[in-house]
Design a protein around this motif. Structure first.
Motif, PDB file in Angstrom:
ATOM      1  N   MET A  73       0.830  -1.210   0.000  1.00 24.38           N
ATOM      2  CA  MET A  73       0.000   0.000   0.000  1.00 24.38           C
ATOM      3  C   MET A  73       0.863   1.258   0.000  1.00 24.38           C
ATOM      4  O   MET A  73       0.490   2.260  -0.562  1.00 24.38           O
ATOM      5  CB  MET A  73      -0.919   0.017   1.230  1.00 24.38           C
ATOM      6  CG  MET A  73      -2.024  -1.020   1.192  1.00 24.38           C
ATOM      7  SD  MET A  73      -3.326  -0.627   0.014  1.00 24.38           S
ATOM      8  CE  MET A  73      -4.064   0.791   0.820  1.00 24.38           C
ATOM      9  N   GLY A  74       2.018   1.228   0.689  1.00 22.38           N
ATOM     10  CA  GLY A  74       2.885   2.388   0.699  1.00 22.38           C
ATOM     11  C   GLY A  74       2.556   3.417   1.758  1.00 22.38           C
ATOM     12  O   GLY A  74       3.378   4.267   2.078  1.00 22.38           O
ATOM     13  N   ASP A  75       1.372   3.377   2.333  1.00 24.56           N
ATOM     14  CA  ASP A  75       0.957   4.340   3.361  1.00 24.56           C
ATOM     15  C   ASP A  75       0.313   3.549   4.489  1.00 24.56           C
ATOM     16  O   ASP A  75      -0.835   3.102   4.385  1.00 24.56           O
ATOM     17  CB  ASP A  75      -0.018   5.349   2.766  1.00 24.56           C
ATOM     18  CG  ASP A  75      -0.490   6.389   3.785  1.00 24.56           C
ATOM     19  OD1 ASP A  75      -0.122   6.266   4.968  1.00 24.56           O
ATOM     20  OD2 ASP A  75      -1.223   7.317   3.396  1.00 24.56           O
ATOM     21  N   GLU A  76       1.039   3.374   5.570  1.00 25.95           N
ATOM     22  CA  GLU A  76       0.560   2.522   6.660  1.00 25.95           C
ATOM     23  C   GLU A  76      -0.690   3.067   7.328  1.00 25.95           C
ATOM     24  O   GLU A  76      -1.435   2.315   7.955  1.00 25.95           O
ATOM     25  CB  GLU A  76       1.667   2.347   7.690  1.00 25.95           C
ATOM     26  CG  GLU A  76       2.859   1.550   7.172  1.00 25.95           C
ATOM     27  CD  GLU A  76       3.921   1.353   8.229  1.00 25.95           C
ATOM     28  OE1 GLU A  76       3.724   1.858   9.361  1.00 25.95           O
ATOM     29  OE2 GLU A  76       4.932   0.696   7.939  1.00 25.95           O
ATOM     30  N   THR A  77      -0.963   4.367   7.207  1.00 22.44           N
ATOM     31  CA  THR A  77      -2.167   4.929   7.829  1.00 22.44           C
ATOM     32  C   THR A  77      -3.432   4.435   7.152  1.00 22.44           C
ATOM     33  O   THR A  77      -4.526   4.573   7.720  1.00 22.44           O
ATOM     34  CB  THR A  77      -2.138   6.467   7.792  1.00 22.44           C
ATOM     35  OG1 THR A  77      -2.210   6.919   6.432  1.00 22.44           O
ATOM     36  CG2 THR A  77      -0.888   7.006   8.439  1.00 22.44           C
ATOM     37  N   ARG A  78      -3.304   3.857   5.962  1.00 21.78           N
ATOM     38  CA  ARG A  78      -4.472   3.343   5.243  1.00 21.78           C
ATOM     39  C   ARG A  78      -4.648   1.835   5.428  1.00 21.78           C
ATOM     40  O   ARG A  78      -5.484   1.227   4.762  1.00 21.78           O
ATOM     41  CB  ARG A  78      -4.390   3.713   3.767  1.00 21.78           C
ATOM     42  CG  ARG A  78      -4.463   5.211   3.547  1.00 21.78           C
ATOM     43  CD  ARG A  78      -4.607   5.615   2.084  1.00 21.78           C
ATOM     44  NE  ARG A  78      -3.342   5.538   1.354  1.00 21.78           N
ATOM     45  CZ  ARG A  78      -3.040   4.628   0.441  1.00 21.78           C
ATOM     46  NH1 ARG A  78      -3.916   3.666   0.159  1.00 21.78           N
ATOM     47  NH2 ARG A  78      -1.886   4.641  -0.187  1.00 21.78           N
ATOM     48  N   VAL A  79      -3.875   1.267   6.319  1.00 23.62           N
ATOM     49  CA  VAL A  79      -4.073  -0.114   6.770  1.00 23.62           C
ATOM     50  C   VAL A  79      -4.391  -0.032   8.255  1.00 23.62           C
ATOM     51  O   VAL A  79      -3.530   0.283   9.079  1.00 23.62           O
ATOM     52  CB  VAL A  79      -2.826  -0.972   6.516  1.00 23.62           C
ATOM     53  CG1 VAL A  79      -3.047  -2.388   7.029  1.00 23.62           C
ATOM     54  CG2 VAL A  79      -2.478  -0.997   5.033  1.00 23.62           C
ATOM     55  N   ILE A  80      -5.640  -0.287   8.620  1.00 19.88           N
ATOM     56  CA  ILE A  80      -6.145   0.011   9.962  1.00 19.88           C
ATOM     57  C   ILE A  80      -6.396  -1.287  10.723  1.00 19.88           C
ATOM     58  O   ILE A  80      -7.136  -2.160  10.257  1.00 19.88           O
ATOM     59  CB  ILE A  80      -7.451   0.834   9.879  1.00 19.88           C
ATOM     60  CG1 ILE A  80      -7.196   2.139   9.110  1.00 19.88           C
ATOM     61  CG2 ILE A  80      -8.008   1.115  11.268  1.00 19.88           C
ATOM     62  CD1 ILE A  80      -8.458   2.891   8.746  1.00 19.88           C
ATOM     63  N   THR A  81      -5.788  -1.361  11.891  1.00 16.01           N
ATOM     64  CA  THR A  81      -6.007  -2.526  12.760  1.00 16.01           C
ATOM     65  C   THR A  81      -6.586  -2.138  14.111  1.00 16.01           C
ATOM     66  O   THR A  81      -6.923  -3.021  14.904  1.00 16.01           O
ATOM     67  CB  THR A  81      -4.684  -3.280  12.980  1.00 16.01           C
ATOM     68  OG1 THR A  81      -3.712  -2.373  13.536  1.00 16.01           O
ATOM     69  CG2 THR A  81      -4.157  -3.864  11.666  1.00 16.01           C
ATOM     70  N   GLN A  82      -6.689  -0.847  14.395  1.00 13.65           N
ATOM     71  CA  GLN A  82      -7.236  -0.396  15.682  1.00 13.65           C
ATOM     72  C   GLN A  82      -8.644  -0.954  15.853  1.00 13.65           C
ATOM     73  O   GLN A  82      -9.533  -0.721  15.033  1.00 13.65           O
ATOM     74  CB  GLN A  82      -7.256   1.127  15.733  1.00 13.65           C
ATOM     75  CG  GLN A  82      -7.726   1.680  17.068  1.00 13.65           C
ATOM     76  CD  GLN A  82      -7.730   3.204  17.083  1.00 13.65           C
ATOM     77  OE1 GLN A  82      -7.082   3.847  16.255  1.00 13.65           O
ATOM     78  NE2 GLN A  82      -8.445   3.772  18.029  1.00 13.65           N
ATOM     79  N   ALA A  83      -8.862  -1.686  16.925  1.00 10.89           N
ATOM     80  CA  ALA A  83     -10.095  -2.468  17.088  1.00 10.89           C
ATOM     81  C   ALA A  83     -11.352  -1.617  16.990  1.00 10.89           C
ATOM     82  O   ALA A  83     -12.325  -2.009  16.338  1.00 10.89           O
ATOM     83  CB  ALA A  83     -10.057  -3.215  18.416  1.00 10.89           C
TER      84      ALA A  83
END
Length: 441
Positions: free
Chosen positions: A1-11
Motif C-alpha cells: 500500500m505504501g501508506d501505513e495509515t491506510r491499513v487500519i487494525t485499531q479495534a
C-alpha cells in the motif's frame, strides 16, 4: 500500500467500519451484531485494489467491500472476518459530459455529485434519502431507487447506469468494463462478485424545484391526491410521499408543519408549477402547510430527510419497537390492498407510500410501511399476508442478495460471481445460491 495509515487494525475503528445500518432490522441486529473484519484497507487506486485482491486470493482471505456504510441490510458487514476494503478515499467526480453522463470513482458522495452536476445544468436521476453521506458505489451495490424515481425509475431502469469498471477476485485480478445490459451483472450484488472502481451514471436536466407539504383529514384523501400528482404526466415532480398518521408525529424537527391527527403528503414539484399545485391541494380539501422554493441539499427544512427509509429512522427514534417492510402495490388494486392491511393489522401497520416509476414506464405506489415488531414469526406472517393479497415484498430482514427482492431472475449476478470470484472470497455468505467450485486454469 505504501501508506501505513491506510491499513487500519485499531479495534474500535475496525468495528465501526464493519457496521452499516442493519440495526433497522431487529432480525439482522441479532444476526450481525459482533461481526467484524480483521483489518481495514483504504486503497486510493485501481492498482492498489488489484494488489490487495491478488494477495487475498493467494492466501484465501475473505474481502468485504464498503462504500459509505449507509445500507440497511448488512451488505458491508463481514461474516467471515478478513479484509474490509473501504473505498471512501476513491471519491473523485472525474467528469460530467456535455450530454449529462457523470464519470466518478465509487467513493464519490452522491451529495457532492448532485451539487457538482447542478452547477453544470444536470442533476441525479434518483438518490436515497441518505444522499449527503451515501456513496455512488454503495448505492449501485446495494440500493435501488429513491428521490427522483417517480419520474426516472430506479437504478436498473432506463439505462441510468451506463457503465461500470470492475476488478475481479482472481490469481491475477482483471480490470473489466461492463456496459449496457452487462451492468446488471454487477448492480445490486453487494460487492459479492467484483470491486467497482469507476462508474458512468446518466443524469437528468436540472429543474428548479419547490418543496411542499399538504395535510389531509384522512389517509384515503391524501393517497388520492398524491396519486393524481404522481401518475399525471403534466406534473414535473421529483418526490411524492404519503404518510398515515401518526407517522408525521415522529418528525419532531418539522412538527410545526404538520397537523395533529392528519395524514401528510410531501412533494418536490417544479417551482413553475408550485402555485398550480397549491390550487390543486385546496381543491382536494388539503391544507398546504409548507410551500417554498428548494435551495438544494442544505435547505431547511429538507423534506427528503423524512422520506424513503429516513421515515423508518424517525419512527425508531420515537419508539424502537418500530421496523419496516418494502412493498409494491398494484396500481389498479392499491386502495383495496391498503384497506385490507389496515383492517387486519390496524395500528401495527402504518402506511408510508413512495410513488415511483417501473422499467415499463408505469407509475405505481411503492411503500415502506412502518410496522410493529414483536417476533420474527409475526413479521414473516405480515410478509406472507401481503403477498397473499398481491402486494409484493422485498424483505429487508434477510442478509443475502437473493432474499431482498432485487436479485435478477436470470441469475446474471450469480454467473458473474462464478466468472470473477470462483473461490467465493468476495463478501462470503451474501450470495446464498453460490457454491464454491474448484478453480481451474
Amino acid at each position: 500500500m505504501g501508506d501505513e495509515t491506510r491499513v487500519i487494525t485499531q479495534a474500535s475503528v475496525v468495528e465501526r467500519l464493519s457496521r452499516d445500518f442493519y440495526w433497522y432490522s431487529p432480525v439482522l441486529r441479532e444476526l450481525l451484531d459482533g461481526k467484524r473484519a480483521d483489518v481495514v484497507v483504504q486503497p486510493v487506486s485501481t492498482d492498489e485494489i488489484r494488489a490487495v485482491l491478488r494477495y487475498c486470493h493467494a492466501h484465501d482471505v475473505p474481502v468485504t467491500v464498503r462504500g459509505a456504510g449507509t445500507g440497511n441490510y448488512g451488505q458491508s458487514v463481514p461474516l467471515a472476518g478478513g479484509v474490509l476494503l473501504d473505498l471512501q478515499r476513491m471519491d473523485r467526480v472525474l467528469d460530467i459530459s456535455d450530454d449529462g453522463v457523470a464519470e466518478c470513482e465509487p467513493g464519490a458522495r452522491l451529495g457532492v455529485l448532485e451539487t457538482t452536476a447542478r452547477e453544470k445544468g444536470w442533476e441525479l436521476r434518483c438518490y436515497p434519502s441518505t444522499v449527503v453521506k451515501a456513496s455512488v458505489g454503495g448505492f449501485l451495490g446495494g440500493g435501488s431507487g429513491g428521490i427522483g424515481s417517480v419520474a426516472h425509475g430506479g437504478l436498473r431502469d432506463f439505462n441510468t447506469v451506463r457503465a461500470i469498471e470492475v476488478v475481479t477476485m482472481e490469481a491475477e485480478p482483471r480490470v473489466l468494463m461492463h456496459e449496457g445490459e452487462a451492468v446488471h451483472d454487477i448492480l445490486h450484488a453487494w460487492g459479492s462478485n467484483g470491486v467497482m472502481t469507476r462508474i458512468w451514471l446518466a443524469l437528468a436536466p436540472s429543474v428548479e424545484w419547490a418543496q411542499c407539504a399538504v395535510s389531509f383529514r384522512s389517509f384515503e384523501a391524501a393517497f388520492a391526491f398524491s396519486e393524481q400528482i404522481a401518475v399525471r404526466s403534466h406534473w414535473t415532480k421529483r418526490l411524492v410521499t404519503v404518510f398515515e398518521w401518526p407517522i408525521p408525529s415522529f418528525f419532531s424537527p418539522v412538527r410545526t408543519l404538520l397537523r395533529e391527527g392528519e395524514a401528510a403528503v410531501f412533494l418536490m414539484i417544479a417551482e413553475a408549477q408550485r402555485a398550480k399545485l397549491e390550487d390543486a391541494a385546496m381543491q382536494a380539501n388539503g391544507n398546504v402547510t409548507l410551500s417554498v422554493a428548494y435551495g438544494g441539499l442544505k435547505s431547511t427544512p429538507l423534506l427528503s430527510d423524512y422520506t424513503w427509509n429516513h421515515t423508518t429512522l424517525w419512527a425508531m427514534k420515537a419508539d424502537p419497537t418500530w421496523t419496516y417492510l418494502q412493498c409494491g402495490f398494484d396500481p389498479a388494486r392499491a386502495t383495496e390492498q391498503l384497506a385490507l392491511l389496515k383492517t387486519k393489522y390496524g395500528a401495527d401497520f402504518l402506511h408510508h407510500i413512495e410513488w415511483m416509476k417501473n422499467g415499463a414506464g408505469v407509475v405505481f405506489p411503492a411503500a415502506i410501511p412502518v410496522v410493529r415488531f414483536s417476533t420474527a414469526e409475526r413479521l414473516n406472517e405480515m410478509i406472507d399476508y401481503c403477498r397473499s393479497i398481491g402486494v409484493g415484498v422485498a424483505n429487508p430482514h434477510v442478509n443475502h442478495v437473493e432474499g431482498g427482492g432485487r436479485y435478477r431472475e436470470d441469475n446474471v449476478q450469480l454467473q458473474a460471481k462464478y466468472r470473477y470470484d470462483a473461490k467465493g472470497l468476495m463478501n462470503p455468505g451474501k450470495m446464498a445460491t453460490f457454491e464454491r467450485r474448484e478453480v481451474t486454469a
